[in-house]
Design a protein around this motif. Structure first.
Motif, PDB file in Angstrom:
ATOM      1  N   ASN A   1     -40.946 -71.047  50.809  1.00 13.76           N
ATOM      2  CA  ASN A   1     -41.558 -70.156  49.855  1.00 13.76           C
ATOM      3  C   ASN A   1     -41.511 -68.745  50.439  1.00 13.76           C
ATOM      4  O   ASN A   1     -42.127 -68.467  51.468  1.00 13.76           O
ATOM      5  CB  ASN A   1     -43.009 -70.625  49.634  1.00 13.76           C
TER       6      ASN A   1
ATOM      7  N   SER B   1     -38.974 -75.886  63.160  1.00 16.78           N
ATOM      8  CA  SER B   1     -39.184 -74.630  63.891  1.00 16.78           C
ATOM      9  C   SER B   1     -38.743 -73.410  63.076  1.00 16.78           C
ATOM     10  O   SER B   1     -38.896 -72.285  63.527  1.00 16.78           O
ATOM     11  CB  SER B   1     -38.455 -74.662  65.242  1.00 16.78           C
TER      12      SER B   1
ATOM     13  N   ASP C   1     -27.131 -77.756  57.589  1.00 17.46           N
ATOM     14  CA  ASP C   1     -28.338 -78.131  58.322  1.00 17.46           C
ATOM     15  C   ASP C   1     -28.132 -79.519  58.915  1.00 17.46           C
ATOM     16  O   ASP C   1     -27.476 -80.357  58.305  1.00 17.46           O
ATOM     17  CB  ASP C   1     -29.506 -78.143  57.320  1.00 17.46           C
TER      18      ASP C   1
ATOM     19  N   VAL D   1     -43.608 -75.295  62.592  1.00 19.17           N
ATOM     20  CA  VAL D   1     -44.185 -74.498  61.492  1.00 19.17           C
ATOM     21  C   VAL D   1     -44.503 -75.386  60.285  1.00 19.17           C
ATOM     22  O   VAL D   1     -45.485 -75.187  59.589  1.00 19.17           O
ATOM     23  CB  VAL D   1     -43.234 -73.360  61.053  1.00 19.17           C
TER      24      VAL D   1
ATOM     25  N   LEU E   1     -49.384 -66.012  58.781  1.00 20.99           N
ATOM     26  CA  LEU E   1     -49.161 -67.081  57.799  1.00 20.99           C
ATOM     27  C   LEU E   1     -50.382 -67.217  56.887  1.00 20.99           C
ATOM     28  O   LEU E   1     -50.270 -67.372  55.669  1.00 20.99           O
ATOM     29  CB  LEU E   1     -48.926 -68.383  58.573  1.00 20.99           C
TER      30      LEU E   1
ATOM     31  N   GLU F   1     -34.040 -73.167  58.885  1.00 20.62           N
ATOM     32  CA  GLU F   1     -33.563 -72.832  57.535  1.00 20.62           C
ATOM     33  C   GLU F   1     -34.119 -71.478  57.091  1.00 20.62           C
ATOM     34  O   GLU F   1     -33.402 -70.674  56.486  1.00 20.62           O
ATOM     35  CB  GLU F   1     -33.957 -73.925  56.536  1.00 20.62           C
TER      36      GLU F   1
ATOM     37  N   THR G   1     -37.354 -79.813  65.114  1.00 22.55           N
ATOM     38  CA  THR G   1     -37.579 -79.947  63.689  1.00 22.55           C
ATOM     39  C   THR G   1     -38.783 -79.096  63.253  1.00 22.55           C
ATOM     40  O   THR G   1     -39.778 -79.014  63.966  1.00 22.55           O
ATOM     41  CB  THR G   1     -37.765 -81.434  63.292  1.00 22.55           C
TER      42      THR G   1
END
Ligand SMILES: Nc1ncnc2c1ncn2[C@@H]1O[C@H](COP(=O)(O)OP(=O)(O)OP(=O)(O)O)[C@@H](O)[C@H]1O
Length: 603
Positions: A306, A339, A407, A522, A492, A342, A337
């Motif tokens: 988002n 982190s 990915d 994250v 965040l 993307e 994974t």
């Protein structure tokens, strides 16, 4: 119902392994898998379970899956009780997360490495039900001598894949037993249980979207056999496989199909079952629940990307990567994974010269092996039975003029790696079933949480492709190594709207969050912050006691690692004797918790 079954004859195995001929009695899918294993030069050997810290990481990274699947594992175990079987759950890579079994058979299971922390992917364990269920994205049975490795011919296995509501292949549910006492209904059992897990996952996913339940028979509406679809606005965003199957849809339709494309009706709340017709003329009973105004707890749905909530990734590295990408050099992102690989790739696209072109991402680990080729290369009209009439462009051509993110590149099957390398060298794509090739021009970003050089040495990743892709490698640090984790959490929180709603994270909570090891990085942090936000009222001040229960235990002063008797019993009491929940909170497999209690003389 156990039955003895004829194992694949010794003669048939000899035909293949000694004479190099594929026996006619071998089912086609098994034969194809045997050929793949032979190509990779797989041989019998020992096994190498993950060290416990890594297994704990895998358990935490698969927290959602475990939470929705564990009750079903118990159910399946009750059905196969007394049949010398073990019921187990793996993650999306085939790594066993949890086992429950008949104590006598558990010994045998351990001998063949049906143990938490061991991977049963086809590439490591040869032809087996788990590896094949992952490769095919479908339920599979592999009996006795059909296993590629001789060390596994004493077992028979039935496995079914489990899909998350967004179509991600999340893991595999498997029953393995003694090959001489095969359970006749095991395949049906795991298939049904996987269906129920998917149903529960979607039903528990929160109520911020429209939820439509359907079944051709009114009496079965509301049961785990119903189809469930979730719509954001009028766009289909999640579903279980039953619903997709009934409506003739696939996972690719998520995010594309609209309510009106599917049903001949208006989208409105329906509390009592009503009949409805689909646009294809099928008849169903349905109920529809409207979204609730306030966000519900949604930790069971993984947070999607988002842009609004994005905290700008590391600026210096981003600038460097943009220069490299603009110069036509491939960028390889390595990191655990969750982190943010993307997210980093998207930011890279936005900042690059190709920002006006498309950003196309493909997750090589999420796609069943059988689909990767058509997804990447596309196919011509009528290329094969079942192909969409109009053909399919394929991701490589979709990315023309823009950026292509591959990915989980480390999970790409070897055969596909060879084809990809050719495309990168020739900059041309030939779709399946076609003779014509098309020029393509895109910048390439690859991401992987795997140690690619190690995979190259193990022969699992082509060295030539690796050298083509690793010109500029960037490591994204895990959250626990973040130079300014407090700042990141606060950023965040602000982007998620916490500050605007005047919800304050107290210092003790911020401190606890910044000390937590975040194995899911994250993604996991985001999920916790969203849960806090969903449960809080405007103006609240949040402390440690507002964290989800599992985290309260982990961030408390007691050391999780030691799992002392006091902590174990306290956690079990906290979950009112529910061992599955307590094990999830302590970050251990349920079987481990039982074992640890036994060794402490408690049970
Ligand atoms: N800088 C960031 N700001 C806000 N959200 C982020 C950031 N980085 C990652 N996220 C969120 O965390 C989640 C995981 O990020 P992402 O998918 O980029 O990780 P990944 O490293 O590619 O994970 P995997 O290896 O599992 O594919 C996503 O929901 C993403 O939106």
């Amino acid at each position: 119902m156990p039955s003895s079954l004829p194992a694949l004859s010794t003669q048939a195995r000899r035909q293949f392994f000694e004479e190099g001929v594929c026996p006619a009695s071998l089912p086609q899918q098994i034969a194809e898998s045997w050929l793949r294993c032979r190509q990779q030069g797989l041989a019998d050997g020992g096994f190498d379970p993950l060290v416990s810290a890594n297994l704990q990481q895998a358990l935490q990274a698969n927290e959602h899956l475990l939470r929705v699947a564990l009750p079903e594992l118990d159910g399946v175990y009750e059905q196969v009780l007394g049949t010398q079987s073990v019921v187990l759950l793996t993650d999306a890579t085939g790594l066993i997360l949890n086992t429950t079994g008949n104590p006598q058979f558990m010994k045998k299971a351990e001998q063949v490495a049906l143990l938490p922390g061991v991977s049963w992917a086809e590439a490591t364990k040869g032809t087996n039900a788990i590896g094949m269920a992952l490769a095919l994205g479908d339920s599979v049975e592999v009996r006795g001598g059909e296993h590629f490795l001789a060390q596994n011919i004493g077992i028979s296995c039935s496995a079914s894949p489990v899909f998350a509501p967004n179509g991600r292949l999340a893991g595999v549910l498997n029953v393995s037993g003694d090959a001489s006492l095969h359970h006749l209904h095991a395949l049906g059992l795991v298939r049904l249980a996987a269906q129920q897990i998917e149903h529960r996952w979607l039903s528990l996913a929160g109520d911020e979207h429209w939820l439509l339940r359907l079944h051709p028979r009114n009496a079965l509406l509301g049961s785990p056999r119903e189809g469930v679809l979730s719509f954001a606005g009028d766009i289909l965003i999640a579903a279980n496989r039953v619903a997709l199957h009934w409506l003739g849809l696939s996972w690719q339709d998520l995010g594309r199909s609209r309510f009106a494309d599917l049903f001949d009706a208006a989208l409105k709340p329906i509390a009592v079952a009503q009949q409805i017709y689909t646009q294809r003329g099928q008849h169903f009973y349905i109920t529809i629940t409207a979204p609730k105004a306030k966000l519900a707890i949604r930790t069971l749905i993984e947070p999607e990307f988002n842009e609004q909530s994005m905290v700008q990734p590391f600026q210096k590295q981003l600038n460097q990567a943009v220069r490299v990408l603009n110069a036509g050099v491939a960028v390889l992102l390595q990191g655990e994974t969750g982190s943010g690989k993307e997210v980093f790739a998207r930011a890279l696209h936005q900042a690059s010269q190709r920002s006006k072109g498309p950003f196309v991402a493909i997750n090589c680990a999420a796609l069943p092996e059988s689909l990767i080729e058509s997804e990447l290369f596309g196919y011509e009209e009528g290329a094969f039975t079942g192909a969409k009439r109009k053909g399919h462009l394929g991701k490589l051509r979709e990315a023309h003029g823009g950026v292509l993110l591959l990915d989980e590149i480390g999970d790409m099957p070897l055969a596909m790696q060879a084809r990809l390398l050719r495309v990168l060298q020739e900059r041309e794509v030939t779709p399946l079933g076609g003779s014509r090739s098309y020029k393509v021009d895109f910048a390439i970003v690859c991401a992987s949480h795997r140690d690619l050089p190690k995979r190259v040495s193990a022969g699992e990743f082509r060295a030539d492709l690796f050298y083509r892709l690793q010109d500029f490698t960037m490591r994204l640090p895990p959250l626990r190594e973040h130079a300014n984790l407090l700042g990141f959490i606060s950023g965040l929180w602000q982007n998620l709207g916490g500050v605007k709603r005047q919800i304050r994270l107290e210092d003790e909570l911020l401190g606890a969050l910044s000390r937590y090891p975040w194995p899911g990085n994250v993604r996991q942090l985001l999920s916790v912050l969203k849960t806090l936000l969903a449960l809080a009222d405007d103006g609240d001040s949040l402390g440690i006691c507002d964290l989800p229960e599992a985290y309260q235990t982990s961030v408390s002063k007691a050391s999780l690692a030691s799992n002392s008797q006091g902590l174990i019993e306290q956690t079990i009491a906290q979950f009112e004797g529910n061992i599955s929940k307590a094990a999830a909170a302590l970050g251990v497999a349920r079987s481990t918790l039982y074992r640890r209690r036994r060794s402490l003389g408690v049970a």
